[in-house]
Motif scaffolding. Structure first.
Motif, PDB file in Angstrom:
ATOM      1  N   ARG B 360       0.829  -1.205   0.000  1.00  0.00           N
ATOM      2  CA  ARG B 360       0.000   0.000   0.000  1.00  0.00           C
ATOM      3  C   ARG B 360       0.865   1.258   0.000  1.00  0.00           C
ATOM      4  NH1 ARG B 360      -4.850  -0.382   4.199  1.00  0.00           N
ATOM      5  NH2 ARG B 360      -5.602   1.191   2.735  1.00  0.00           N
ATOM      6  N   ARG B 361       1.890   1.249   0.801  1.00  0.00           N
ATOM      7  CA  ARG B 361       2.752   2.438   0.880  1.00  0.00           C
ATOM      8  C   ARG B 361       3.517   2.655  -0.423  1.00  0.00           C
ATOM      9  NH1 ARG B 361       5.093   2.425   7.072  1.00  0.00           N
ATOM     10  NH2 ARG B 361       3.045   2.535   8.069  1.00  0.00           N
ATOM     11  N   ALA B 362       3.874   1.562  -1.083  1.00  0.00           N
ATOM     12  CA  ALA B 362       4.547   1.712  -2.377  1.00  0.00           C
ATOM     13  C   ALA B 362       3.611   2.383  -3.369  1.00  0.00           C
ATOM     14  CB  ALA B 362       4.999   0.354  -2.900  1.00  0.00           C
ATOM     15  N   ASN B 363       2.345   2.001  -3.359  1.00  0.00           N
ATOM     16  CA  ASN B 363       1.378   2.638  -4.262  1.00  0.00           C
ATOM     17  C   ASN B 363       1.237   4.129  -3.951  1.00  0.00           C
ATOM     18  OD1 ASN B 363       0.643   0.589  -6.001  1.00  0.00           O
ATOM     19  ND2 ASN B 363      -0.997  -0.173  -4.686  1.00  0.00           N
ATOM     20  N   LEU B 364       1.217   4.471  -2.669  1.00  0.00           N
ATOM     21  CA  LEU B 364       1.126   5.891  -2.302  1.00  0.00           C
ATOM     22  C   LEU B 364       2.382   6.636  -2.748  1.00  0.00           C
ATOM     23  CD1 LEU B 364      -0.414   5.686   1.287  1.00  0.00           C
ATOM     24  CD2 LEU B 364      -1.566   6.156  -0.873  1.00  0.00           C
ATOM     25  N   THR B 365       3.522   5.987  -2.620  1.00  0.00           N
ATOM     26  CA  THR B 365       4.775   6.638  -3.014  1.00  0.00           C
ATOM     27  C   THR B 365       4.791   6.911  -4.507  1.00  0.00           C
ATOM     28  OG1 THR B 365       5.887   5.479  -1.215  1.00  0.00           O
ATOM     29  CG2 THR B 365       7.294   6.421  -2.920  1.00  0.00           C
ATOM     30  N   ARG B 366       4.226   5.992  -5.289  1.00  0.00           N
ATOM     31  CA  ARG B 366       4.193   6.197  -6.739  1.00  0.00           C
ATOM     32  C   ARG B 366       3.282   7.360  -7.121  1.00  0.00           C
ATOM     33  NH1 ARG B 366       3.206  -0.162  -7.311  1.00  0.00           N
ATOM     34  NH2 ARG B 366       5.341  -0.817  -6.965  1.00  0.00           N
ATOM     35  N   ALA B 367       2.104   7.409  -6.502  1.00  0.00           N
ATOM     36  CA  ALA B 367       1.080   8.350  -6.970  1.00  0.00           C
ATOM     37  C   ALA B 367       1.071   9.670  -6.205  1.00  0.00           C
ATOM     38  CB  ALA B 367      -0.297   7.686  -6.874  1.00  0.00           C
ATOM     39  N   LEU B 368       1.605   9.702  -4.984  1.00  0.00           N
ATOM     40  CA  LEU B 368       1.581  10.922  -4.162  1.00  0.00           C
ATOM     41  C   LEU B 368       2.977  11.206  -3.602  1.00  0.00           C
ATOM     42  CD1 LEU B 368      -1.748  10.343  -2.155  1.00  0.00           C
ATOM     43  CD2 LEU B 368      -1.397  12.022  -3.968  1.00  0.00           C
ATOM     44  N   ARG B 369       3.962  11.101  -4.459  1.00  0.00           N
ATOM     45  CA  ARG B 369       5.346  11.186  -3.981  1.00  0.00           C
ATOM     46  C   ARG B 369       5.633  12.528  -3.311  1.00  0.00           C
ATOM     47  NH1 ARG B 369       9.906   8.441  -5.044  1.00  0.00           N
ATOM     48  NH2 ARG B 369      11.864   9.514  -4.628  1.00  0.00           N
ATOM     49  N   PHE B 370       5.151  13.623  -3.889  1.00  0.00           N
ATOM     50  CA  PHE B 370       5.488  14.938  -3.332  1.00  0.00           C
ATOM     51  C   PHE B 370       4.721  15.197  -2.036  1.00  0.00           C
ATOM     52  CE2 PHE B 370       6.357  15.489  -7.944  1.00  0.00           C
ATOM     53  CZ  PHE B 370       7.727  15.626  -7.835  1.00  0.00           C
ATOM     54  N   THR B 371       3.499  14.695  -1.954  1.00  0.00           N
ATOM     55  CA  THR B 371       2.739  14.833  -0.705  1.00  0.00           C
ATOM     56  C   THR B 371       3.423  14.049   0.416  1.00  0.00           C
ATOM     57  OG1 THR B 371       0.668  15.117  -1.904  1.00  0.00           O
ATOM     58  CG2 THR B 371       0.505  14.389   0.385  1.00  0.00           C
ATOM     59  N   LEU B 372       3.799  12.805   0.127  1.00  0.00           N
ATOM     60  CA  LEU B 372       4.463  11.998   1.155  1.00  0.00           C
ATOM     61  C   LEU B 372       5.799  12.619   1.562  1.00  0.00           C
ATOM     62  CD1 LEU B 372       3.957   8.211   0.338  1.00  0.00           C
ATOM     63  CD2 LEU B 372       3.102   9.502   2.294  1.00  0.00           C
ATOM     64  N   THR B 373       6.506  13.167   0.593  1.00  0.00           N
ATOM     65  CA  THR B 373       7.785  13.801   0.921  1.00  0.00           C
ATOM     66  C   THR B 373       7.565  14.990   1.852  1.00  0.00           C
ATOM     67  OG1 THR B 373       8.703  13.110  -1.203  1.00  0.00           O
ATOM     68  CG2 THR B 373       9.827  14.906  -0.077  1.00  0.00           C
ATOM     69  N   THR B 374       6.531  15.797   1.554  1.00  0.00           N
ATOM     70  CA  THR B 374       6.227  16.932   2.435  1.00  0.00           C
ATOM     71  C   THR B 374       5.896  16.448   3.843  1.00  0.00           C
ATOM     72  OG1 THR B 374       5.333  18.120   0.528  1.00  0.00           O
ATOM     73  CG2 THR B 374       4.769  18.976   2.695  1.00  0.00           C
ATOM     74  N   LEU B 375       5.116  15.387   3.939  1.00  0.00           N
ATOM     75  CA  LEU B 375       4.751  14.869   5.266  1.00  0.00           C
ATOM     76  C   LEU B 375       5.993  14.360   6.004  1.00  0.00           C
ATOM     77  CD1 LEU B 375       1.452  13.012   4.294  1.00  0.00           C
ATOM     78  CD2 LEU B 375       1.637  15.047   5.747  1.00  0.00           C
ATOM     79  N   LEU B 376       6.826  13.593   5.316  1.00  0.00           N
ATOM     80  CA  LEU B 376       8.022  13.053   5.971  1.00  0.00           C
ATOM     81  C   LEU B 376       8.941  14.173   6.452  1.00  0.00           C
ATOM     82  CD1 LEU B 376       8.811  10.036   3.626  1.00  0.00           C
ATOM     83  CD2 LEU B 376       8.524   9.873   6.111  1.00  0.00           C
ATOM     84  N   LEU B 377       9.114  15.177   5.603  1.00  0.00           N
ATOM     85  CA  LEU B 377      10.012  16.264   5.972  1.00  0.00           C
ATOM     86  C   LEU B 377       9.411  17.153   7.054  1.00  0.00           C
ATOM     87  CD1 LEU B 377      11.210  17.209   2.385  1.00  0.00           C
ATOM     88  CD2 LEU B 377      12.676  16.382   4.229  1.00  0.00           C
ATOM     89  N   GLY B 378       8.107  17.379   6.961  1.00  0.00           N
ATOM     90  CA  GLY B 378       7.481  18.329   7.875  1.00  0.00           C
ATOM     91  C   GLY B 378       7.073  17.724   9.201  1.00  0.00           C
ATOM     92  N   LEU B 379       6.582  16.485   9.162  1.00  0.00           N
ATOM     93  CA  LEU B 379       6.116  15.838  10.396  1.00  0.00           C
ATOM     94  C   LEU B 379       7.202  14.987  11.034  1.00  0.00           C
ATOM     95  CD1 LEU B 379       2.568  14.581   9.304  1.00  0.00           C
ATOM     96  CD2 LEU B 379       3.172  16.697  10.479  1.00  0.00           C
ATOM     97  N   GLY B 380       8.145  14.518  10.223  1.00  0.00           N
ATOM     98  CA  GLY B 380       9.141  13.578  10.743  1.00  0.00           C
ATOM     99  C   GLY B 380       8.672  12.151  10.536  1.00  0.00           C
TER     100      GLY B 380
END
Lengths: 77, 481
Positions: B360-380
């Motif tokens: 599931r997370r791989a699918n999110l990474t493919r389709a929402l890569r920039f959103t996930l990157t923002t969350l990882l960078l901003g939320l930790g």
């Protein structure tokens, strides 16, 4: 007036275009690349029975890029 | 028929290898569902959409073709509510495979309380899951295989699957189960030696014991792949070279397979850059060496007995028994207590839950890569992990990246008020969500950017939060046609 409709999807997806006003200065070619990148990955993940590590790679790249080379070596044996 | 020879499961990244003069691949195996998307419109409702342009390209490849289903396995009772047979038939007509195969697994659960629409009453498991190895499953699988064979009008085979669970009390051995399904359905076998080796490494029946039970004349195809260790388990990860013990098994058993028609290497596309195309070619050369161990002969591929009467092999009680296994497995994977205490204690269930989460997370990474990157960078890392876990509890898996991403986007929108400090999260999510809505639903969206979006996306692509940027207001119209 449109500056252009420079983005479209790969053959798999519906054709998706980005229109922006002509006075916009940013790089539409760049947006085209991003759009194609997203739209090219919306399908079924395919067959596998093991780890799919794309999120792990993204997390490591974002949180601690220096560990990525080590991870790659581990994954690739 | 002539044997097809050595080849690979197709991914576009392998194109150069397939198109080069003197390619080491003489056969290519296509997984059609891997190139489908799901779309929705008011006229047709939900439906699958094939990649017709890609099918045209594949048909023109010089290699012989095989079709390997990955979306509609034959080991369960829950059928896909969407039409898929017509799309598979179209692929069969265009590619003219010598045979078609599917997995002896299950990937759907029933959701009786899911809603009024057929699609709402089925939950995708997010993974190919092991069936119960019983006579009842044997008959259900035989019916499923014969229905597929009838629809495809091609010889049908099933793949010997990987199974991370412990052997269940009272179930048939792996070898006896595969043999019974093959004989009852009168189908061929895709012998995945890496799967069998995984199973043996993880505490199930040894490969030689399985092979001793199989009707070897029904093995039409062999799959070989690489894997990886994860804790106490060896995973069928398709991530690299074939392990030496699997090569030894193949070299020992290939001469004993009188109907072997194809020897295939499997690697997932994300691992090809790490291994390299030259190394993939070397693996194919290795397969050529093993192929030479097989005595050259014409191969007889059974067309199969006529389809059984409408009642089929299985009885209502068989389907009820298989359905009970599906419910037990679903409960265990959902973190509920299944009635079967042994299944609840099986560490293989926790592993499967983890692998579903990865998928599931791989699918999110493919389709929402920039959103996930923002969350990882901003939320930790920890807070993003908590968010993803909350999402997984809230929403079931989706088989297609677009649907998983659309579901996650809705979830994030519901919480976005908690993160006003994350720069441009709303704009980035709106952009990626709009692309998905355009692709899946054909919906057009008007977006407003407060800064130059290319600078935002470039920073995120580099793994950095966007710096303070000068205001540049623009309107972007994302339109599907």
């Amino acid at each position: 007036m449109d500056k252009g409709s420079l983005s479209r999807a790969p053959a798999l997806s519906r054709t998706v275009r980005i229109h922006v006003p002509s006075e916009v200065a940013y790089d539409l070619e760049r947006m085209q690349k991003v759009t194609a990148s997203v739209l090219g990955k919306l399908g079924c993940g395919g067959c596998h029975s093991g780890h799919v590590l794309e999120f792990v790679h993204l997390r490591d790249f974002v949180i601690n890029p220096k560990t990525l080379d080590v991870q790659e070596q581990f994954i690739g044996h | 028929m002539q044997a097809l020879g050595v080849g690979v499961v197709y991914w576009p990244i392998l194109d150069p290898l397939l198109r080069e003069p003197g390619s080491p691949a003489t056969v290519v195996e296509i997984e059609p569902q891997a190139f489908w998307e799901m779309s929705h419109d008011d006229r047709h409702g939900w439906r699958y959409r094939p990649n017709e342009a890609l099918l045209d390209e594949l048909a023109a490849l010089p290699q012989a073709k095989l079709i390997h289903g990955v979306g509609h396995p034959v080991g369960g009772t829950v059928t896909d509510p969407l039409d898929h047979l017509n799309l598979l038939q179209d692929a069969v007509t265009q590619l003219a495979p010598a045979w078609v195969s599917e997995h002896l697994s299950l990937n759907r659960f029933e959701r009786p309380q899911g809603g009024p629409e057929p699609l709402d009453q089925v939950e995708h498991a997010g993974f190919l899951l092991p069936p119960s190895q019983t006579p009842a499953t044997t008959r259900v699988a035989a019916d499923n295989l014969q229905r597929l064979r009838s629809a495809m009008d091609r010889p049908m085979a099933f793949e010997t699957g990987v199974n991370y669970l412990r052997p269940q009390a009272g179930e048939m051995s792996d070898g006896d189960f595969f043999a019974a399904v093959a004989e009852t359905s009168d189908c061929g076998i895709v012998l995945d030696l890496h799967n069998l080796w995984c199973n043996a490494c993880n505490g199930r029946q040894s490969v030689d014991e399985v092979m001793a039970r199989l009707p070897l004349e029904r093995v039409w195809e062999v799959h070989l792949a690489g894997g990886m260790r994860h804790g106490a388990y060896w995973l069928d990860a398709h991530n690299g070279r074939i392990p030496e013990p699997v090569i030894e098994l193949a070299a020992r058993w290939i001469p004993k397979l009188p109907a072997l028609g194809a020897l295939m290497f499997e690697i997932l596309p994300e691992h090809v850059p790490t291994l390299g195309l030259d190394e993939v070619a070397q693996e194919l050369n290795l397969l050529q060496t093993m192929w030479a161990l097989r005595a050259p002969r014409l191969v007889h591929v059974a067309q199969g007995r006529p389809a059984p009467p409408a009642t089929g092999h299985s009885r209502p009680e068989d389907r009820a028994a298989v359905r009970a296994w599906e419910c037990q497995l679903a409960a265990a994977l959902h973190g509920e207590a299944p009635a079967d205490a042994a299944l609840a204690r099986d560490p293989g269930c926790a592993l499967l839950a983890r692998l579903i989460q990865d998928f599931r997370r791989a699918n999110l990474t493919r389709a929402l890569r920039f959103t996930l990157t923002t969350l990882l960078l901003g939320l930790g890392e920890d807070d993003t992990e908590a968010l993803l876990q909350a999402y997984a509890r809230h929403s079931p898996p989706q088989p297609f990246a677009a649907l998983e991403a659309e579901q996650f986007a809705a979830f994030v929108w519901g919480h976005i008020g908690h993160w006003p400090h994350l720069p441009h999260l709303c704009e980035v999510l709106a952009f990626e969500h709009a692309l998905i809505r355009a692709s899946v639903h054909g919906h057009s969206t008007q977006l407003h950017w407060s800064v130059d979006p290319t600078q935002v996306l470039e920073a995120l692509e580099a793994g950095l939060l966007p710096p303070p940027l000068p205001p540049v207001h623009s309107v972007m119209h994302i339109q599907a046609t």
